[in-house]
Design a protein around this motif. Structure first.
Motif, PDB file in Angstrom:
ATOM      1  N   UNK A 204      24.573  33.013  45.004  1.00 57.58           N
ATOM      2  CA  UNK A 204      24.397  33.815  43.651  1.00 57.58           C
ATOM      3  C   UNK A 204      24.710  33.024  42.466  1.00 57.58           C
ATOM      4  N   UNK A 205      24.949  33.639  41.326  1.00 62.98           N
ATOM      5  CA  UNK A 205      24.804  32.559  40.230  1.00 62.98           C
ATOM      6  C   UNK A 205      26.294  32.015  39.907  1.00 62.98           C
ATOM      7  N   UNK A 206      27.259  32.459  40.548  1.00 65.08           N
ATOM      8  CA  UNK A 206      28.800  31.814  40.572  1.00 65.08           C
ATOM      9  C   UNK A 206      28.594  30.445  41.100  1.00 65.08           C
ATOM     10  N   UNK A 207      29.035  29.195  40.656  1.00 66.99           N
ATOM     11  CA  UNK A 207      29.062  27.958  41.417  1.00 66.99           C
ATOM     12  C   UNK A 207      30.470  27.811  41.977  1.00 66.99           C
ATOM     13  N   UNK A 208      30.432  26.781  42.683  1.00 67.66           N
ATOM     14  CA  UNK A 208      31.515  26.373  43.737  1.00 67.66           C
ATOM     15  C   UNK A 208      31.857  25.229  43.280  1.00 67.66           C
TER      16      UNK A 208
ATOM     17  N   UNK B  69      32.173  42.722  42.342  1.00 67.08           N
ATOM     18  CA  UNK B  69      31.945  43.930  43.263  1.00 67.08           C
ATOM     19  C   UNK B  69      31.311  43.446  44.487  1.00 67.08           C
ATOM     20  N   UNK B  70      31.314  44.447  45.529  1.00 69.22           N
ATOM     21  CA  UNK B  70      30.768  43.916  46.699  1.00 69.22           C
ATOM     22  C   UNK B  70      30.434  45.236  47.557  1.00 69.22           C
ATOM     23  N   UNK B  71      29.095  45.546  47.211  1.00 73.66           N
ATOM     24  CA  UNK B  71      28.362  46.735  48.032  1.00 73.66           C
ATOM     25  C   UNK B  71      29.424  47.937  47.733  1.00 73.66           C
ATOM     26  N   UNK B  72      29.734  48.767  48.891  1.00 68.29           N
ATOM     27  CA  UNK B  72      30.565  49.980  48.497  1.00 68.29           C
ATOM     28  C   UNK B  72      31.984  49.810  48.813  1.00 68.29           C
ATOM     29  N   UNK B  73      32.317  48.367  48.705  1.00 67.38           N
ATOM     30  CA  UNK B  73      33.674  47.982  49.174  1.00 67.38           C
ATOM     31  C   UNK B  73      34.817  48.499  48.186  1.00 67.38           C
ATOM     32  N   UNK B  74      35.864  48.926  48.349  1.00 64.58           N
ATOM     33  CA  UNK B  74      36.901  49.577  47.211  1.00 64.58           C
ATOM     34  C   UNK B  74      37.627  48.215  46.893  1.00 64.58           C
ATOM     35  N   UNK B  75      38.246  48.389  45.491  1.00 69.82           N
ATOM     36  CA  UNK B  75      39.315  47.484  45.128  1.00 69.82           C
ATOM     37  C   UNK B  75      38.733  46.598  44.019  1.00 69.82           C
ATOM     38  N   UNK B  76      37.462  46.604  43.632  1.00 65.75           N
ATOM     39  CA  UNK B  76      36.796  46.043  42.456  1.00 65.75           C
ATOM     40  C   UNK B  76      36.523  46.445  41.203  1.00 65.75           C
ATOM     41  N   UNK B  77      36.712  45.597  40.119  1.00 66.15           N
ATOM     42  CA  UNK B  77      36.562  46.382  38.953  1.00 66.15           C
ATOM     43  C   UNK B  77      35.440  45.707  38.130  1.00 66.15           C
ATOM     44  N   UNK B  78      34.875  45.087  38.586  1.00 61.92           N
ATOM     45  CA  UNK B  78      33.760  44.420  37.988  1.00 61.92           C
ATOM     46  C   UNK B  78      33.951  43.556  36.769  1.00 61.92           C
ATOM     47  N   UNK B  79      35.063  42.801  36.908  1.00 61.12           N
ATOM     48  CA  UNK B  79      35.667  41.895  35.963  1.00 61.12           C
ATOM     49  C   UNK B  79      34.911  40.564  35.985  1.00 61.12           C
ATOM     50  N   UNK B  80      34.598  39.884  35.014  1.00 57.57           N
ATOM     51  CA  UNK B  80      34.033  38.353  34.947  1.00 57.57           C
ATOM     52  C   UNK B  80      34.977  37.472  34.314  1.00 57.57           C
ATOM     53  N   UNK B  81      35.610  36.539  35.407  1.00 61.14           N
ATOM     54  CA  UNK B  81      36.450  35.454  35.226  1.00 61.14           C
ATOM     55  C   UNK B  81      36.421  34.555  36.483  1.00 61.14           C
ATOM     56  N   UNK B  82      36.553  33.411  36.352  1.00 66.80           N
ATOM     57  CA  UNK B  82      36.706  32.303  37.247  1.00 66.80           C
ATOM     58  C   UNK B  82      37.641  32.764  38.408  1.00 66.80           C
ATOM     59  N   UNK B  83      37.394  32.356  39.495  1.00 65.77           N
ATOM     60  CA  UNK B  83      38.283  32.375  40.676  1.00 65.77           C
ATOM     61  C   UNK B  83      38.864  30.921  40.854  1.00 65.77           C
ATOM     62  N   UNK B  84      40.227  30.840  40.760  1.00 63.43           N
ATOM     63  CA  UNK B  84      40.804  29.153  40.552  1.00 63.43           C
ATOM     64  C   UNK B  84      41.994  29.064  40.730  1.00 63.43           C
TER      65      UNK B  84
ATOM     66  N   UNK C 199      33.835  29.745  41.241  1.00 63.71           N
ATOM     67  CA  UNK C 199      35.128  29.604  42.250  1.00 63.71           C
ATOM     68  C   UNK C 199      35.426  28.032  42.117  1.00 63.71           C
ATOM     69  N   UNK C 200      36.596  27.691  41.578  1.00 64.45           N
ATOM     70  CA  UNK C 200      36.909  26.166  41.437  1.00 64.45           C
ATOM     71  C   UNK C 200      38.411  26.135  41.676  1.00 64.45           C
ATOM     72  N   UNK C 201      38.561  24.623  41.979  1.00 64.35           N
ATOM     73  CA  UNK C 201      39.879  24.177  42.147  1.00 64.35           C
ATOM     74  C   UNK C 201      40.655  24.721  43.227  1.00 64.35           C
ATOM     75  N   UNK C 202      40.038  24.523  44.670  1.00 64.42           N
ATOM     76  CA  UNK C 202      40.310  24.935  45.884  1.00 64.42           C
ATOM     77  C   UNK C 202      40.979  23.612  46.571  1.00 64.42           C
ATOM     78  N   UNK C 203      42.413  23.724  46.917  1.00 67.24           N
ATOM     79  CA  UNK C 203      42.720  22.716  47.907  1.00 67.24           C
ATOM     80  C   UNK C 203      43.254  23.473  49.355  1.00 67.24           C
ATOM     81  N   UNK C 204      42.727  22.501  50.335  1.00 65.21           N
ATOM     82  CA  UNK C 204      43.118  23.046  51.866  1.00 65.21           C
ATOM     83  C   UNK C 204      43.553  21.717  52.428  1.00 65.21           C
TER      84      UNK C 204
END
Length: 519
Positions: free
Chosen positions: A315-319, A251-266, A292-297
């Motif tokens: 925050x608690x999420x690692x990168x 989630x992110x403040x009042x910004x719409x589009x989020x569902x409070x789901x817990x899973x990695x971003x990868x 957040x993991x496995x990012x290639x640029x």
């Protein structure tokens, strides 16, 4: 002969089954005046109810409020077609005290936006372009310039950002969707974030041109939040805020589009892009609930940006597992309330939320396994590697990096400061500090190999050492070619302080200053 006839029959059968729904057949009028929300939505709904196909937008300017795309729909804009956002805030669907933007799609799959037409969010309508937004969060009291920090000497609004009015939020939202494609279109004049990809799986954004007003605050380009298996390729993004974001928000403040789901971003790839940003060209992390993991640029050009590539843990999420290769970065100082202060590369891990025992905010995540290789930098501030006692950076690598540290015409009003905004400690938000070519602290396993540093037209006394690292364990510096700042007689090529384990493979004539370093 029979085989050829059969093949032709199959081909024409496929063509006949590819349904096309022309928006003008459902009452849409492309006169640049008529609000077509109902007609456009009816076309999309008809396409969906008939099993999917192409919603075709011909040449013309079709004004609209919020639209909902559906599964198996390809919204195709031909050359000369423009879908333009209404100037009336009441034409956009309200949600949680704000409004959706032009497109909101959730819980759907196999959706495409394509074509050589334009999506125009009508952004300038929702800003006061005559006024610049003032710096608030953290204030300027800790900066070198105090109340003159980033002041516009000649008056006017300088680099902005301009002041927002009540405005629609993200131009395009895909929330909890699968198999999403955005291809070739031109997207412009965003009022807020342009594209939000939230909790989506299997997304391709390819060949788009995305240009927002470079003076518009929050006008991000592409925001990828808690997504998986996503590629952004061959894009030209010029954004009045971060150009591309990869984060783990639930989630992110009042910004719409989020569902409070817990899973990695990868599993996210950013390749072959040209990027410009009034903040970070690429930002990874911030207030991340999910890791957040496995990012290639790779193979990107970053120009006209306030920060190049930023990796931020608050925050608690690692990168972790972030690889950046074959990238050109050019950054500069700006006036006004933009986050960032000219760093080509910024890595920081500091607390952003109050620590509450027994809750998810108790533990701060970590940044680990990050590699920058084959990078060319031209910048008006140094490279920052900023861990904290609570979250020590782990396994950070720089290989084959060239850095031309250039003088800025804004040094008098903006130089000699570090910007960590988004952190909890007010004193760390914006504060003055002497600036080396690379500054690092609280880092475990840092490798700097084949690093070339040059100073161009340096004139400010707060520019200091070539490389400066403190509070470290296991630093390796191999084949560094460079010096301390030529304007500062006390500067040295390398200063290491308060650490253990060093491996220095340097020219024997190079001055290395060690303070409280144990091997």
């Amino acid at each position: 002969m029979k085989k050829h006839i059969s093949i032709l029959f199959i081909f024409f059968s496929i063509i006949s089954n590819a349904q096309t729904f022309d928006v003008t057949k459902y009452g849409a009028i492309g006169d640049g005046k008529t609000i077509n929300t109902k007609a456009l939505q009816n076309t999309i709904d008809a396409c969906f109810k008939n099993g999917g196909g192409t919603v075709f937008v011909p040449t013309g300017i079709f004004m609209t409020g919020t639209l909902n795309l559906k599964s198996n729909v390809n919204l195709h804009l031909e050359s000369g077609a423009v879908i333009k956002g209404s100037a009336n805030i009441n034409d956009y669907i309200p949600v949680n005290g704000v409004h959706y933007g032009m497109f909101f799609t959730e819980n759907s799959e196999n959706i495409t936006i394509s074509g050589s037409g334009t999506i125009d969010a009508n952004g300038d309508t929702f800003f006061d372009t005559t006024k610049a937004k003032k710096i608030e969060w953290g204030g300027t009291s800790g900066t070198r310039q105090k109340e003159n920090f980033r002041k516009v000497v000649d008056g006017g609004i300088g680099d902005g950002p301009i002041v927002p009015k009540e405005r629609p939020y993200q131009t395009i939202i895909f929330s909890n969707c699968k198999r999403v494609t955005i291809k070739d279109v031109f997207i412009t004049q965003s009022t807020f974030w342009t594209i939000l990809i939230a909790d989506c799986d299997s997304v391709l954004i390819d060949g788009i041109r995305l240009w927002t007003n470079m003076l518009a605050p929050n006008a991000d380009g592409i925001d990828i939040t808690s997504g998986r298996n996503i590629t952004v390729s061959n894009c030209d993004v010029r954004a009045g805020d971060d150009a591309i974001i990869v984060v783990g928000y639930a989630s992110h403040f009042e910004v719409p589009g989020f569902k409070d789901l817990r899973h990695s971003s990868e599993n996210i790839n950013i390749v072959n892009c040209n990027l410009q940003s009034a903040s970070s060209a690429i930002r990874i992390g911030y207030f991340d609930h999910n890791s957040v993991r496995n990012i290639n640029i790779s193979n990107c050009n970053i120009t006209n940006s306030t920060r190049g590539i930023g990796i931020f843990l608050r925050d608690q999420g690692s990168l972790e597992n972030i690889n950046v290769s074959n990238v050109n970065i050019e950054t500069k100082l700006r006036t006004g309330d933009w986050w960032g202060n000219g760093e080509p590369i910024h890595i920081s891990a500091v607390r952003g939320k109050v620590k509450v025992a027994g809750t998810e905010t108790e533990t701060l995540g970590v940044i680990k396994n990050v590699t920058f290789s084959n990078i060319n930098c031209k910048a008006e501030n140094g490279i920052l590697i900023y861990g904290s006692e609570e979250s020590v950076l782990q396994n950070i690598n720089f290989k084959n990096v060239t850095f031309d540290f250039i003088d800025s015409k804004l040094n008098d009003v903006a130089g000699g400061n570090i910007d960590l905004r988004g952190c909890l400690d007010e004193k760390q938000q914006l504060f003055q500090r002497d600036i080396p070519g690379i500054y690092g602290q609280y880092v475990d396993e840092l490798t700097i190999e084949d690093f070339k540093l040059t100073w161009t037209k340096t004139r400010m006394p707060y520019f200091t050492n070539g490389i400066e690292i403190n509070n470290f364990n296991d630093v390796r510096i191999i084949n560094f070619k460079g010096t301390g700042s030529p304007i500062n007689k006390n500067a040295v090529p390398v200063l290491l302080e308060n650490g253990t384990k060093t491996d220095l493979n340097l020219d024997k004539k190079m001055v290395v200053k060690l303070v409280n370093v144990k091997n």
